[in-house]
Design an enzyme around this catalytic site. Structure first.
Site, PDB file in Angstrom:
ATOM      1  N   LEU A  66       6.062  10.153   6.677  1.00 51.31           N
ATOM      2  CA  LEU A  66       5.628   9.061   6.409  1.00 51.31           C
ATOM      3  C   LEU A  66       4.516   9.566   5.019  1.00 51.31           C
ATOM      4  O   LEU A  66       4.019  10.697   5.311  1.00 51.31           O
ATOM      5  CB  LEU A  66       4.595   8.452   7.499  1.00 51.31           C
ATOM      6  CG  LEU A  66       5.679   7.581   7.741  1.00 51.31           C
ATOM      7  CD1 LEU A  66       5.283   6.697   9.346  1.00 51.31           C
ATOM      8  CD2 LEU A  66       6.646   6.321   7.939  1.00 51.31           C
TER       9      LEU A  66
ATOM     10  N   HIS B  93       4.909   5.147   1.784  1.00 50.76           N
ATOM     11  CA  HIS B  93       5.178   4.141   3.260  1.00 50.76           C
ATOM     12  C   HIS B  93       4.276   3.308   4.144  1.00 50.76           C
ATOM     13  O   HIS B  93       4.217   1.982   4.306  1.00 50.76           O
ATOM     14  CB  HIS B  93       5.791   4.960   4.392  1.00 50.76           C
ATOM     15  CG  HIS B  93       6.418   5.998   4.067  1.00 50.76           C
ATOM     16  ND1 HIS B  93       7.088   7.274   3.635  1.00 50.76           N
ATOM     17  CD2 HIS B  93       7.955   5.884   3.709  1.00 50.76           C
ATOM     18  CE1 HIS B  93       8.119   8.061   3.481  1.00 50.76           C
ATOM     19  NE2 HIS B  93       9.084   6.842   3.454  1.00 50.76           N
TER      20      HIS B  93
ATOM     21  N   GLY C 268       9.884  -0.585  -1.511  1.00 48.88           N
ATOM     22  CA  GLY C 268       8.938  -0.225  -1.933  1.00 48.88           C
ATOM     23  C   GLY C 268       9.796  -0.230  -3.454  1.00 48.88           C
ATOM     24  O   GLY C 268      10.968  -0.724  -3.099  1.00 48.88           O
TER      25      GLY C 268
ATOM     26  N   LYS D 140       9.627   1.002  -5.845  1.00 52.58           N
ATOM     27  CA  LYS D 140       9.824   2.871  -5.840  1.00 52.58           C
ATOM     28  C   LYS D 140      11.087   3.022  -5.891  1.00 52.58           C
ATOM     29  O   LYS D 140      12.124   3.804  -6.849  1.00 52.58           O
ATOM     30  CB  LYS D 140       9.465   4.088  -5.413  1.00 52.58           C
ATOM     31  CG  LYS D 140      10.010   4.900  -4.926  1.00 52.58           C
ATOM     32  CD  LYS D 140       9.177   6.139  -6.401  1.00 52.58           C
ATOM     33  CE  LYS D 140      10.165   7.580  -5.578  1.00 52.58           C
ATOM     34  NZ  LYS D 140      10.869   7.752  -5.217  1.00 52.58           N
ATOM     35  N   ASP D 141      11.691   2.852  -5.181  1.00 56.57           N
ATOM     36  CA  ASP D 141      13.299   2.478  -5.356  1.00 56.57           C
ATOM     37  C   ASP D 141      14.256   1.642  -5.605  1.00 56.57           C
ATOM     38  O   ASP D 141      14.363   0.608  -4.663  1.00 56.57           O
ATOM     39  CB  ASP D 141      13.987   2.971  -3.500  1.00 56.57           C
ATOM     40  CG  ASP D 141      13.253   4.213  -3.102  1.00 56.57           C
ATOM     41  OD1 ASP D 141      13.773   4.731  -4.004  1.00 56.57           O
ATOM     42  OD2 ASP D 141      12.960   3.970  -2.341  1.00 56.57           O
TER      43      ASP D 141
HETATM   44  P1  AMP Z   1      12.513   6.101   2.520  1.00 59.64           P
HETATM   45  O1  AMP Z   1      11.506   6.889   3.456  1.00 59.64           O
HETATM   46  O2  AMP Z   1      12.747   7.462   1.402  1.00 59.64           O
HETATM   47  O3  AMP Z   1      13.740   5.746   2.509  1.00 59.64           O
HETATM   48  O4  AMP Z   1      11.560   4.469   1.585  1.00 59.64           O
HETATM   49  C1  AMP Z   1      11.226   3.672   2.690  1.00 59.64           C
HETATM   50  C2  AMP Z   1      10.673   2.216   1.857  1.00 59.64           C
HETATM   51  O5  AMP Z   1       9.501   2.782   1.501  1.00 59.64           O
HETATM   52  C3  AMP Z   1      11.624   2.288   1.486  1.00 59.64           C
HETATM   53  O6  AMP Z   1      11.178   0.837   1.468  1.00 59.64           O
HETATM   54  C4  AMP Z   1      10.871   2.929  -0.251  1.00 59.64           C
HETATM   55  O7  AMP Z   1      11.004   1.807  -1.545  1.00 59.64           O
HETATM   56  C5  AMP Z   1       8.943   2.668   0.021  1.00 59.64           C
HETATM   57  N1  AMP Z   1       8.481   3.682  -0.441  1.00 59.64           N
HETATM   58  C6  AMP Z   1       9.210   5.102  -0.590  1.00 59.64           C
HETATM   59  N2  AMP Z   1       8.256   5.809  -1.697  1.00 59.64           N
HETATM   60  C7  AMP Z   1       7.562   5.052  -2.180  1.00 59.64           C
HETATM   61  C8  AMP Z   1       6.105   4.615  -3.518  1.00 59.64           C
HETATM   62  N3  AMP Z   1       5.973   5.482  -3.549  1.00 59.64           N
HETATM   63  N4  AMP Z   1       5.379   3.697  -3.400  1.00 59.64           N
HETATM   64  C9  AMP Z   1       5.424   2.114  -2.210  1.00 59.64           C
HETATM   65  N5  AMP Z   1       6.848   2.570  -1.423  1.00 59.64           N
HETATM   66  C10 AMP Z   1       7.584   2.923  -1.554  1.00 59.64           C
END
Ligand code: AMP
Length: 288
Positions: free
Chosen positions: A33, A37, A147, A149-150
């Site tokens: 995290l 996150h 996010g 971000k994705d």
């Molecule tokens: P992940 O653990 O990479 O699968 O991300 C889990 C969630 O966190 C997803 O909805 C991502 O889009 C979000 N997330 C990852 N990085 C960021 C960020 N820098 N800013 C905002 N949300 C993020």
């Protein structure tokens, strides 16, 4: 904060909460995290009564030769951070708990899944949509936080939830960045020091693309070329794609118009980083 590892335990806790009229917020993650996150968790904390975060590195969304085995993990640290962000239930299923039998049923979302990340990683979004559909089915009615971000993933999840009538409000949350513009990502931990220094070029290129559109550029090829030129000028960067698309359809309008998203995927050594920004082209004024 409770840490649960099975679908049955999570269902039973959430059934009790909903029976007491408490709303549920869900934040799916793959762990390791960071503040991106945590911003989702804090927003869920502010908007719902019971906050569930999941940590599951989902094998279905990784292709052969990708970083499934290398994906960074630190459950103790994650648990401390999630607890401090106000998470009530941390759901950490093992692969066997999530997929007790061979997976014969998958969810795939046409169109928005196909270009960009979908083209670069052929089974990725079906893996994402399948695990998110499972989480929605397990958690039940809720608000679910993802996010920007994705950005393409967010679009895929929104479409999947709508098309399959999941009783879930999908909430998109802004990208959290380092001071130099680099979007926070668990995969940033793969960057060597000089790659970390070079990586903000991605956001710089996206911002330059936005500036060119705001200055009147309407040719998508010109915007694409500008992004590519800026990224390729960085010796440590290897461009995968840089595109401008309509934020809903993921198709490229020519001339550029409406609500647009500029997206890029770039490799720095073994890290493959993605980022995006939005810009809206003002409608042309009538008459005059
Ligand atoms: P992940 O653990 O990479 O699968 O991300 C889990 C969630 O966190 C997803 O909805 C991502 O889009 C979000 N997330 C990852 N990085 C960021 C960020 N820098 N800013 C905002 N949300 C993020």
């Amino acid at each position: 904060m409770r840490i649960l590892g099975t679908i049955a335990e999570l269902r039973s806790v959430l059934d009790t909460e909903r029976a007491a009229d408490r709303t549920v917020g869900l934040v799916p993650t793959m762990g390791y995290l960071h503040d991106g996150h945590l911003s989702l968790m804090r927003q869920a904390r502010a908007e719902t009564d019971v906050v569930v975060a999941s940590i599951f590195v989902n094998p279905l969304q990784f292709g052969a030769g990708e970083d499934l085995d290398a994906y960074p993990r630190d459950l103790d640290r994650d648990a401390r951070l999630a607890d401090a962000a106000g998470v009530d239930v941390l759901f950490v299923p093992g692969t066997g708990a999530m997929y007790p039998a061979p997976v014969l049923t998958t969810v795939s979302v046409a169109q928005v899944s196909e270009p960009l990340e979908g083209a670069a990683r052929p089974h990725h979004f079906a893996g994402v949509a399948t695990v998110v559909a499972k989480l929605f089915a397990i958690v039940g009615p809720c608000r679910a936080y993802f996010g920007e971000k994705d950005f393409q993933q967010l679009a895929v999840v929104r479409r999947m939830a709508g098309d399959l009538s999941f009783p879930v409000d999908v909430v998109g949350c802004p990208t959290v960045r380092e001071l130099d513009g680099l979007a926070l990502s668990s995969r940033n931990s793969y960057l060597a020091a000089e790659e970390r220094e070079a990586a903000p070029v991605v956001y710089r290129a996206l911002r330059a693309g936005v500036a060119s559109i705001l200055a009147g550029e309407r040719d998508p090829a010109a915007v694409r070329a500008l992004l590519a030129a800026i990224i390729e000028a960085e010796p440590l960067a290897q461009l995968d794609y840089a595109e401008v698309v309509d934020a809903d359809s993921f198709r490229t309008p020519a001339p550029l118009a409406g609500n647009l998203r500029l997206l890029a995927a770039v490799r720095f050594g073994r890290a493959r980083l993605i980022d995006n920004v939005g810009v809206t082209v003002p409608a042309p004024t009538q008459g005059g």
